[in-house]
Design a protein around this motif. Structure first.
Motif: not given
Ligand SMILES: [Zn+2]
Ligand SMILES: [Zn+2]
Length: 316
Positions: A241, A243-244, A246, A268, A271
């Protein structure tokens, strides 16, 4: 060189068109690549455009020696490319000849994110025109894989989707004194057709509404297989992902809900909800915000969202 025609149609008609085209001597050696349109027509609208150059590069490409054979990289057939990659993985070549070898993805970072050759570092660019491997010094670009390499003794293996970006970029590197340049003939799409997924991981990003295609769709029987969804499982363990960070399973980009950003990114489910379909917290407060993109759909034209906003506005 650098001429490309992309066309979509029923497979029987598309193949008949290729045959017709190849009867003309000027197109007899045309490299034809076929991939299926998974959900209906790949290009629902007919669009004819005369583009002087298919690829845009910073400073233009007219000054580059693109038609000068010694200035071009050596194109490798997919089988030769695979052999080179095997040597690279084994470390054989380096240990026996004192040479080193660098694998260079000449696409954008977001393309690498859904699939790439094993061992290729992620390119930190979002637009080909800004590609700058080998052009800066260590201070300006510490992560550039071509910094401080021996230009005489290093083999540089370059690849992109269909080969055109490598044609351009190899001329740039040649002018900078890099001696041993190799490109993958016909790009990744041709390789996947000829060699399957050997040394490749994930999907192949494409610049149309399909966005990402599993390697199996490029096989020799791609047209027949298009009628059924390919079953070969794709390794997604590398996908993250944006953003995060994962791990995510679906190798499919979405556009940022902020029209004026429109960044393509992998995201994900959490997010998506958390950032309302945007790529970052700044975009959430942008003026031209579209609703969260549902499922695998693409966004429609801006006026669709703008008009619905006007219709839903409270009457005074
Ligand atoms: Zn994410
Ligand atoms: Zn954004």
């Amino acid at each position: 060189m650098n001429k490309e025609l992309t066309r979509s149609g029923p497979s029987k008609d598309a193949l008949a068109y290729v045959e017709w085209l190849k009867e003309d001597d000027r197109f007899s050696d045309l490299l034809v690549q076929i991939s299926p349109a998974i959900n209906g027509h790949a290009f629902p609208k007919l669009k004819l455009q005369n583009k002087p150059s298919l690829v845009q590069y910073e400073g233009g490409i007219s000054h580059l020696p693109l038609l000068d054979p010694p200035m071009r990289a050596k194109p490798l057939e997919p089988s030769e490319w695979k052999r080179k990659l095997n040597d690279l993985t084994d470390g054989d070549e380096a240990s026996t000849s004192g040479r080193s070898c660098i694998l260079l993805d000449v696409r954008n970072g977001f393309e690498w994110d859904v699939g790439h050759f094993r061992g290729a570092p992620r390119p930190e660019v979002d637009c080909f025109r800004n590609t700058s491997f080998g052009l800066s010094d260590e201070k300006e670009a510490p992560s550039d894989p071509l910094i401080n390499v021996d230009k005489e003794k290093t083999d540089i293996l370059m690849y992109c989707t269909g080969g055109i970006r490598c044609d351009v970029y190899s001329a740039v590197l040649r002018q900078r004194g890099f001696k041993n340049l190799y490109t993958l003939k016909g790009g990744v799409s041709h390789y996947l057709k000829e060699e399957g997924t050997a040394e490749w991981v994930g999907n192949l990003f494409v610049f149309d509404s399909r966005l990402s295609l599993p390697p199996a769709t490029y096989g020799n029987n791609a047209v027949d297989e298009a009628r059924e969804t390919p079953v070969t499982p794709v390794d997604t363990s590398f996908a993250r992902c944006y953003i995060c960070d994962s791990q995510i399973q679906e190798l499919r980009h979405r556009n940022c809900a902020n029209l004026d950003c429109n960044r393509l990114f992998l995201c994900c489910a959490e997010c998506i909800v958390h950032l309302k379909g945007c790529c970052c917290s700044n975009c959430i407060t942008a003026p031209r915000l579209r609703p969260v993109l549902q499922g695998v759909k693409r966004y429609e034209k801006w006026h669709v969202y703008r008009d619905s906003e006007v219709q839903n506005a409270p009457l005074i």
